[in-house]
Design an enzyme around this catalytic site. Structure first.
Site, PDB file in Angstrom:
ATOM      1  N   HIS A 149      44.190  32.544  75.294  1.00 51.41           N
ATOM      2  CA  HIS A 149      44.677  31.199  75.641  1.00 51.41           C
ATOM      3  C   HIS A 149      45.274  30.538  74.413  1.00 51.41           C
ATOM      4  O   HIS A 149      45.207  31.075  73.302  1.00 51.41           O
ATOM      5  CB  HIS A 149      43.533  30.335  76.182  1.00 51.41           C
ATOM      6  CG  HIS A 149      42.475  30.034  75.163  1.00 51.41           C
ATOM      7  ND1 HIS A 149      41.346  30.815  75.007  1.00 51.41           N
ATOM      8  CD2 HIS A 149      42.373  29.062  74.221  1.00 51.41           C
ATOM      9  CE1 HIS A 149      40.606  30.320  74.021  1.00 51.41           C
ATOM     10  NE2 HIS A 149      41.205  29.257  73.525  1.00 51.41           N
ATOM     11  N   HIS A 197      40.138  28.473  80.783  1.00 50.71           N
ATOM     12  CA  HIS A 197      41.432  27.891  80.426  1.00 50.71           C
ATOM     13  C   HIS A 197      42.431  28.983  80.052  1.00 50.71           C
ATOM     14  O   HIS A 197      42.083  30.006  79.469  1.00 50.71           O
ATOM     15  CB  HIS A 197      41.334  26.841  79.313  1.00 50.71           C
ATOM     16  CG  HIS A 197      40.739  27.306  78.014  1.00 50.71           C
ATOM     17  ND1 HIS A 197      39.866  28.352  77.892  1.00 50.71           N
ATOM     18  CD2 HIS A 197      40.906  26.826  76.757  1.00 50.71           C
ATOM     19  CE1 HIS A 197      39.516  28.493  76.629  1.00 50.71           C
ATOM     20  NE2 HIS A 197      40.141  27.589  75.914  1.00 50.71           N
ATOM     21  N   HIS A 211      45.912  26.057  68.060  1.00 48.93           N
ATOM     22  CA  HIS A 211      45.483  27.445  67.828  1.00 48.93           C
ATOM     23  C   HIS A 211      45.880  28.323  69.002  1.00 48.93           C
ATOM     24  O   HIS A 211      46.188  27.825  70.083  1.00 48.93           O
ATOM     25  CB  HIS A 211      43.966  27.545  67.616  1.00 48.93           C
ATOM     26  CG  HIS A 211      43.140  27.269  68.849  1.00 48.93           C
ATOM     27  ND1 HIS A 211      42.676  26.008  69.164  1.00 48.93           N
ATOM     28  CD2 HIS A 211      42.688  28.078  69.839  1.00 48.93           C
ATOM     29  CE1 HIS A 211      41.978  26.069  70.284  1.00 48.93           C
ATOM     30  NE2 HIS A 211      41.970  27.310  70.725  1.00 48.93           N
ATOM     31  N   HIS A 243      30.978  26.544  72.154  1.00 51.38           N
ATOM     32  CA  HIS A 243      31.683  25.366  72.655  1.00 51.38           C
ATOM     33  C   HIS A 243      30.861  24.729  73.779  1.00 51.38           C
ATOM     34  O   HIS A 243      30.293  25.458  74.597  1.00 51.38           O
ATOM     35  CB  HIS A 243      33.010  25.771  73.311  1.00 51.38           C
ATOM     36  CG  HIS A 243      34.104  26.157  72.377  1.00 51.38           C
ATOM     37  ND1 HIS A 243      34.542  25.355  71.363  1.00 51.38           N
ATOM     38  CD2 HIS A 243      34.909  27.253  72.355  1.00 51.38           C
ATOM     39  CE1 HIS A 243      35.561  25.953  70.752  1.00 51.38           C
ATOM     40  NE2 HIS A 243      35.786  27.108  71.315  1.00 51.38           N
ATOM     41  N   TYR A 252      36.840  30.005  64.622  1.00 52.31           N
ATOM     42  CA  TYR A 252      38.207  29.611  64.289  1.00 52.31           C
ATOM     43  C   TYR A 252      38.518  30.059  62.870  1.00 52.31           C
ATOM     44  O   TYR A 252      37.683  29.903  61.969  1.00 52.31           O
ATOM     45  CB  TYR A 252      38.377  28.095  64.366  1.00 52.31           C
ATOM     46  CG  TYR A 252      38.387  27.544  65.762  1.00 52.31           C
ATOM     47  CD1 TYR A 252      39.524  27.620  66.557  1.00 52.31           C
ATOM     48  CD2 TYR A 252      37.254  26.923  66.284  1.00 52.31           C
ATOM     49  CE1 TYR A 252      39.539  27.100  67.831  1.00 52.31           C
ATOM     50  CE2 TYR A 252      37.259  26.402  67.563  1.00 52.31           C
ATOM     51  CZ  TYR A 252      38.406  26.493  68.334  1.00 52.31           C
ATOM     52  OH  TYR A 252      38.413  25.975  69.591  1.00 52.31           O
ATOM     53  N   GLU A 262      41.774  31.962  66.903  1.00 51.72           N
ATOM     54  CA  GLU A 262      40.387  31.913  67.370  1.00 51.72           C
ATOM     55  C   GLU A 262      40.022  33.260  67.978  1.00 51.72           C
ATOM     56  O   GLU A 262      40.885  33.906  68.590  1.00 51.72           O
ATOM     57  CB  GLU A 262      40.250  30.809  68.447  1.00 51.72           C
ATOM     58  CG  GLU A 262      38.848  30.672  69.020  1.00 51.72           C
ATOM     59  CD  GLU A 262      38.757  29.684  70.195  1.00 51.72           C
ATOM     60  OE1 GLU A 262      39.799  29.382  70.811  1.00 51.72           O
ATOM     61  OE2 GLU A 262      37.645  29.241  70.503  1.00 51.72           O
TER      62      GLU A 262
HETATM   63 FE   LIG Z   1      40.456  27.950  72.070  1.00 51.29          FE
END
Ligand SMILES: [Fe+2]
Length: 304
Positions: A149, A197, A211, A243, A252, A262
């Site tokens: 993503h 996502h 990112h 997260h 990251y 990431e």
């Molecule tokens: Fe991300």
């Protein structure tokens, strides 16, 4: 009519040779083409021609490519994007090595997004007949299996979310909201399949990259990625951590040009009936870094 996934990320790097070492030796991607100062790379479990393009000169995002389910859908996407008021042009086979005809859209956030269906099929490294679970010859560096993503910034998250929902059929998995009444959209994490996502955006400068992320299998793979980063002296932004938003696990880090990357594992499953989760700004640190509940302002401010 649907968008399948993020197909490619095309970024600028200051020193192509230094970045090539990072993407090939540390991340483990393979070079599939090297032409006109652009390096085309593919991860071992990806099937299409490439997923990352590095272009020498500067830093930041050139464009994103999303693959659509049918080439016949492109006409409808063109009509919808134009009706929305976005600038749209036709993209020709060969504009990107290995990629067929498509659409090039300037998003309300001023990012360039390309939609395509036809792309040269190279297959993954294990094949489709009685495959091994990973390449028998071994993995180089982390050996990232695939791109996952991206997160970009925009002055108007509401408008960009409307674009992705109304034109491309994405849905919001998570919202980050602020303001006195928690009714101002600060960020949106949107999906087109069943991931948490496929694109995300937060309020910030137009046209910037926060990112892009690679999938890794699990927490153990993530920790091993951290070992490789240390061995290769890769600058870490934060992680390993969990997260809150997407429930994924993360590290990251930065490529040699300063583009943030990431490695991402886990996360829940979404779908057409998924109900949007909301985070408020007073819990934003926990949303982004659930483990440590603190956030370096540079994480939000540094974009390329
Ligand atoms: Fe991300």
């Amino acid at each position: 009519m649907s968008v399948i996934r993020l197909g490619y990320v095309h970024v600028r790097v200051t020193d192509l040779a230094a970045s090539a070492d990072h993407y090939r030796d540390t991340l483990g991607m393979d070079t599939v083409a090297d032409e006109d100062g652009r390096l085309y790379l593919k991860s071992w479990d990806e099937h299409d021609h490439h997923s990352v393009v590095l272009e020498e000169g500067g830093v930041g995002l050139v464009k994103l490519g999303y693959k659509v389910a049918e080439s016949a859908d492109l006409d409808e996407y063109e009509t919808k994007a134009s009706a929305f008021g976005a600038r749209v042009e036709r993209m020709s086979k060969g504009d990107n090595i290995g990629v067929g005809d498509g659409l090039r859209i300037t998003l309300p956030s001023e990012h360039t997004l390309e939609l395509y269906h036809d792309v040269e099929y190279l297959g993954n490294s294990t094949g489709n007949w009685n495959p091994d679970p990973w390449p028998r010859e071994g993995l180089r560096g982390i050996g990232v299996p695939r791109l996952d993503h991206t997160l970009i910034t925009t002055e108007d998250p509401v408008l960009l979310e409307r674009f992705f929902a109304e034109v491309l059929g994405f849905r919001a998995a998570e919202h980050l909201v602020g303001g006195p009444d928690n009714d101002e959209l600060v960020g949106s994490w949107m999906f087109c399949g069943e991931q948490p996502h496929d694109i995300a955006f937060v309020k910030g400068e137009q046209g910037k990259l926060h990112h892009f992320a690679y999938h890794v299998d699990d927490w153990s793979s993530l920790l091993r990625a951290g070992d490789i980063f240390s061995m290769h002296d890769v600058p870490i932004d934060f992680g390993p951590a969990r997260h809150g938003i997407t429930r994924g696990e993360t590290i990251y880090f930065f490529d040699p040009a300063g583009n943030r990357n990431e490695v991402f594992a886990g996360g829940y499953r979404t779908g057409p009936d998924f109900r949007t989760v909301t985070w408020t700004m007073d819990s934003a640190a926990r949303g982004i870094n659930y483990t440590h509940r603190e956030l370096d302002p540079d994480f939000l401010n540094v974009v390329t």
